[in-house]
Design a protein around this motif. Sequence first.
Motif, PDB file in Angstrom:
ATOM      1  N   PRO A 134      11.835  -4.947  -7.083  1.00  0.00           N
ATOM      2  CA  PRO A 134      10.518  -5.207  -6.923  1.00  0.00           C
ATOM      3  C   PRO A 134       9.982  -5.508  -5.524  1.00  0.00           C
ATOM      4  O   PRO A 134       8.839  -5.387  -5.207  1.00  0.00           O
ATOM      5  CB  PRO A 134      10.309  -6.461  -7.794  1.00  0.00           C
ATOM      6  CG  PRO A 134      11.740  -6.389  -8.876  1.00  0.00           C
ATOM      7  CD  PRO A 134      12.525  -5.946  -7.937  1.00  0.00           C
ATOM      8  N   TYR A 135      10.909  -5.847  -4.647  1.00  0.00           N
ATOM      9  CA  TYR A 135      10.782  -6.539  -3.336  1.00  0.00           C
ATOM     10  C   TYR A 135      10.800  -5.620  -2.076  1.00  0.00           C
ATOM     11  O   TYR A 135      10.701  -5.822  -1.066  1.00  0.00           O
ATOM     12  CB  TYR A 135      11.212  -7.867  -3.254  1.00  0.00           C
ATOM     13  CG  TYR A 135      10.783  -8.486  -4.272  1.00  0.00           C
ATOM     14  CD1 TYR A 135       9.700  -9.246  -4.470  1.00  0.00           C
ATOM     15  CD2 TYR A 135      11.798  -8.747  -5.423  1.00  0.00           C
ATOM     16  CE1 TYR A 135       9.508  -9.930  -5.762  1.00  0.00           C
ATOM     17  CE2 TYR A 135      11.655  -9.565  -6.607  1.00  0.00           C
ATOM     18  CZ  TYR A 135      10.354 -10.193  -6.862  1.00  0.00           C
ATOM     19  OH  TYR A 135      10.037 -10.904  -7.952  1.00  0.00           O
ATOM     20  N   VAL A 136      11.606  -4.345  -2.358  1.00  0.00           N
ATOM     21  CA  VAL A 136      11.540  -3.219  -1.135  1.00  0.00           C
ATOM     22  C   VAL A 136      10.961  -1.982  -1.882  1.00  0.00           C
ATOM     23  O   VAL A 136      10.543  -1.915  -2.752  1.00  0.00           O
ATOM     24  CB  VAL A 136      13.080  -3.155  -1.049  1.00  0.00           C
ATOM     25  CG1 VAL A 136      13.782  -4.701  -0.641  1.00  0.00           C
ATOM     26  CG2 VAL A 136      13.782  -2.670  -2.470  1.00  0.00           C
ATOM     27  N   ASP A 137      10.746  -1.207  -0.774  1.00  0.00           N
ATOM     28  CA  ASP A 137       9.969  -0.123  -0.853  1.00  0.00           C
ATOM     29  C   ASP A 137      10.875   1.220  -1.225  1.00  0.00           C
ATOM     30  O   ASP A 137      10.643   2.212  -1.772  1.00  0.00           O
ATOM     31  CB  ASP A 137       9.380   0.401   0.195  1.00  0.00           C
ATOM     32  CG  ASP A 137       8.181  -0.915   0.155  1.00  0.00           C
ATOM     33  OD1 ASP A 137       7.238  -0.965  -0.539  1.00  0.00           O
ATOM     34  OD2 ASP A 137       8.203  -1.695   1.147  1.00  0.00           O
ATOM     35  N   ALA A 153      17.062   5.607   6.279  1.00  0.00           N
ATOM     36  CA  ALA A 153      15.857   4.502   6.229  1.00  0.00           C
ATOM     37  C   ALA A 153      14.583   5.059   6.551  1.00  0.00           C
ATOM     38  O   ALA A 153      14.413   5.609   7.775  1.00  0.00           O
ATOM     39  CB  ALA A 153      16.195   3.230   6.654  1.00  0.00           C
ATOM     40  N   SER A 154      13.605   4.824   5.891  1.00  0.00           N
ATOM     41  CA  SER A 154      12.119   5.528   6.244  1.00  0.00           C
ATOM     42  C   SER A 154      11.173   4.303   6.547  1.00  0.00           C
ATOM     43  O   SER A 154      10.081   4.815   6.834  1.00  0.00           O
ATOM     44  CB  SER A 154      11.745   6.615   5.451  1.00  0.00           C
ATOM     45  OG  SER A 154      11.662   6.316   4.038  1.00  0.00           O
ATOM     46  N   ALA A 155      11.377   3.120   5.850  1.00  0.00           N
ATOM     47  CA  ALA A 155      10.258   2.103   6.110  1.00  0.00           C
ATOM     48  C   ALA A 155      10.268   1.571   7.473  1.00  0.00           C
ATOM     49  O   ALA A 155      11.103   1.773   8.161  1.00  0.00           O
ATOM     50  CB  ALA A 155      10.635   1.193   4.832  1.00  0.00           C
ATOM     51  N   GLU A 156       9.462   0.779   7.596  1.00  0.00           N
ATOM     52  CA  GLU A 156       8.895  -0.014   9.088  1.00  0.00           C
ATOM     53  C   GLU A 156      10.251  -1.076   9.335  1.00  0.00           C
ATOM     54  O   GLU A 156      10.565  -1.121  10.292  1.00  0.00           O
ATOM     55  CB  GLU A 156       7.817  -0.529   8.945  1.00  0.00           C
ATOM     56  CG  GLU A 156       6.660   0.223   8.835  1.00  0.00           C
ATOM     57  CD  GLU A 156       5.399  -0.512   8.821  1.00  0.00           C
ATOM     58  OE1 GLU A 156       5.391  -1.586   9.444  1.00  0.00           O
ATOM     59  OE2 GLU A 156       4.098   0.098   8.745  1.00  0.00           O
ATOM     60  N   TRP A 157      10.772  -1.533   8.066  1.00  0.00           N
ATOM     61  CA  TRP A 157      11.550  -2.776   8.475  1.00  0.00           C
ATOM     62  C   TRP A 157      12.747  -2.280   7.585  1.00  0.00           C
ATOM     63  O   TRP A 157      12.817  -1.463   6.430  1.00  0.00           O
ATOM     64  CB  TRP A 157      11.130  -4.090   7.858  1.00  0.00           C
ATOM     65  CG  TRP A 157      10.244  -4.580   8.744  1.00  0.00           C
ATOM     66  CD1 TRP A 157       8.910  -4.396   9.063  1.00  0.00           C
ATOM     67  CD2 TRP A 157      10.554  -5.538  10.069  1.00  0.00           C
ATOM     68  NE1 TRP A 157       8.318  -4.947  10.031  1.00  0.00           N
ATOM     69  CE2 TRP A 157       9.439  -6.006  10.564  1.00  0.00           C
ATOM     70  CE3 TRP A 157      11.750  -6.300  10.174  1.00  0.00           C
ATOM     71  CZ2 TRP A 157       9.304  -6.683  11.646  1.00  0.00           C
ATOM     72  CZ3 TRP A 157      11.827  -7.147  11.316  1.00  0.00           C
ATOM     73  CH2 TRP A 157      10.218  -7.769  11.892  1.00  0.00           C
ATOM     74  N   VAL A 158      13.969  -2.799   8.007  1.00  0.00           N
ATOM     75  CA  VAL A 158      15.490  -2.529   7.380  1.00  0.00           C
ATOM     76  C   VAL A 158      15.922  -3.864   6.722  1.00  0.00           C
ATOM     77  O   VAL A 158      15.955  -4.923   7.677  1.00  0.00           O
ATOM     78  CB  VAL A 158      16.254  -1.737   8.302  1.00  0.00           C
ATOM     79  CG1 VAL A 158      17.613  -1.837   7.613  1.00  0.00           C
ATOM     80  CG2 VAL A 158      15.819  -0.454   8.541  1.00  0.00           C
ATOM     81  N   LEU A 159      16.227  -4.114   5.717  1.00  0.00           N
ATOM     82  CA  LEU A 159      16.806  -5.392   5.117  1.00  0.00           C
ATOM     83  C   LEU A 159      18.266  -4.960   4.533  1.00  0.00           C
ATOM     84  O   LEU A 159      18.411  -3.953   3.892  1.00  0.00           O
ATOM     85  CB  LEU A 159      16.039  -5.922   3.778  1.00  0.00           C
ATOM     86  CG  LEU A 159      16.687  -7.077   3.029  1.00  0.00           C
ATOM     87  CD1 LEU A 159      16.951  -8.293   3.992  1.00  0.00           C
ATOM     88  CD2 LEU A 159      16.017  -7.453   1.997  1.00  0.00           C
ATOM     89  N   GLY A 172       0.890  -0.996  -0.095  1.00  0.00           N
ATOM     90  CA  GLY A 172      -0.147   0.117  -0.057  1.00  0.00           C
ATOM     91  C   GLY A 172       1.046   1.243  -0.008  1.00  0.00           C
ATOM     92  O   GLY A 172       2.108   1.291  -0.542  1.00  0.00           O
ATOM     93  N   ASP A 173       0.388   2.136   0.675  1.00  0.00           N
ATOM     94  CA  ASP A 173       1.033   3.829   0.659  1.00  0.00           C
ATOM     95  C   ASP A 173       2.233   3.620   1.666  1.00  0.00           C
ATOM     96  O   ASP A 173       3.429   4.299   1.446  1.00  0.00           O
ATOM     97  CB  ASP A 173       0.137   4.874   1.101  1.00  0.00           C
ATOM     98  CG  ASP A 173      -1.148   4.904  -0.235  1.00  0.00           C
ATOM     99  OD1 ASP A 173      -0.604   4.607  -1.355  1.00  0.00           O
ATOM    100  OD2 ASP A 173      -1.990   5.274   0.320  1.00  0.00           O
ATOM    101  N   LYS A 174       2.216   2.833   2.730  1.00  0.00           N
ATOM    102  CA  LYS A 174       3.393   2.815   3.577  1.00  0.00           C
ATOM    103  C   LYS A 174       4.589   2.108   2.982  1.00  0.00           C
ATOM    104  O   LYS A 174       4.275   1.080   2.454  1.00  0.00           O
ATOM    105  CB  LYS A 174       2.769   2.266   4.987  1.00  0.00           C
ATOM    106  CG  LYS A 174       2.199   0.860   4.890  1.00  0.00           C
ATOM    107  CD  LYS A 174       1.961   0.474   6.351  1.00  0.00           C
ATOM    108  CE  LYS A 174       1.560  -1.129   6.470  1.00  0.00           C
ATOM    109  NZ  LYS A 174       1.032  -1.314   7.549  1.00  0.00           N
ATOM    110  N   LEU A 175       5.492   2.580   3.637  1.00  0.00           N
ATOM    111  CA  LEU A 175       6.869   1.815   3.287  1.00  0.00           C
ATOM    112  C   LEU A 175       7.128   0.757   4.061  1.00  0.00           C
ATOM    113  O   LEU A 175       7.220   0.939   5.531  1.00  0.00           O
ATOM    114  CB  LEU A 175       8.144   2.853   3.312  1.00  0.00           C
ATOM    115  CG  LEU A 175       7.822   4.050   2.514  1.00  0.00           C
ATOM    116  CD1 LEU A 175       9.298   4.831   2.299  1.00  0.00           C
ATOM    117  CD2 LEU A 175       7.539   3.648   0.859  1.00  0.00           C
TER     118      LEU A 175
END
Length: 390
Positions: A35-38, A81-87, A8-11
């Motif tokens: 394709p699999y990260v935001d 980083a601004s998403a909920e998770w970090v890979l 969705g809209d959230k990272l």
Amino acid sequence: MQYEDKGGDKLLISLCMIIKNEERYLNELLLSMKPYVDEIIIVDNYSTDDSYNIAMEAGAQVVKASATSLDVLRNIGLELASAEWVLVIDADECIHTRDLIRIREIVKETDADAISFPNYNYYGDGLWAFVYKLRLFRNDPQIIWSGKWHESVQPSIDKSNKTMARMNDITLHHLEVRGRDRSLEKRHRNIERIQDALNTDPNPNLFSLLSLEFFVIDNFEKALECCQKALDLEGNYYLALRFMAQYYIIQGELDEAEKLLTKALQNKNTSRDRLYFALASIYQIRGSYDIALNYIDEALKIDSGAHHFINKAFLVMKMGGDQTKVNNLLKLALIKNPLLLEKSIYASLQKANIYAPQTSLLPIYQKFNDKSSFWNKIQGMKIENLKESF
């Protein structure tokens, strides 16, 4: 397979990387991950090749920075980083499409704050060693990188009482065979760095890692001495016991190795499958294939890694078992690890590599006369009814 749902809209996931002169494989890696990260955050340690431009063209957020230790560089990326998770991934690593999809599923459903999973370290001749690495965690200000040697977020997770989970259905592949510098000069440089770290933080883990560096420059005496120092600090430290046992196996001192492994099994630790593997190595060398097979079966109960299926296949073959059973076991290995189809992992063995004494494949495979024949055999197993697995 086209993957569309990105949360969705959230990272959901920020991919963080450090690069330096990685132009050869960087574009391929970023295209496979995108394709699999935001978002993709890259810290460029002042590359002198075209790495910076490649990263920019791939749509990454790139910042140039330099530091004397990798933990500083990793934290620079983490701050962006601004998403909920970090890979976190390095340029000589990769994650299979199937596992990237699985990672997105896991972070949506887990209550854990950090997740570790196997890291296969390929170092030539189709051989690999593996460890669990913590490369996936929540974007939380309390979770940061530390450590001048073998940097990790683990200390911050422990300090802040965050929860951890371990997944064995995801694999990070570290392609040492892609020509990374593993020269003797680097080994000596690493020895100096670890020794410096030990001056301020003498701990069994660093002594165990130092032992590996000494072993691969053929200083067996120093390697054992470092393991003993680790055991002096922590009487039954599993890593020192396991490394010592593996050194003794390579040196042909099987009785001494078995004593150490038996002692290690008396402790609760997360490496029991590797202890069983080492015991299987001992009995395979002795020619007691039935006992070796029992130990591999015990290892499989803990971890269904591709290496255990390969080991079992070769033991069954050595015992004159049915070829259909051998082929089925190799097919299972191929399903677990599609990189067995990557011809580059069968390239010639590099010298002075810390992964060699930690290999996850039995000597019965290491002595296989023609690795290209094994690769061709695996290629032939990519049959129609297995295609969905790749």
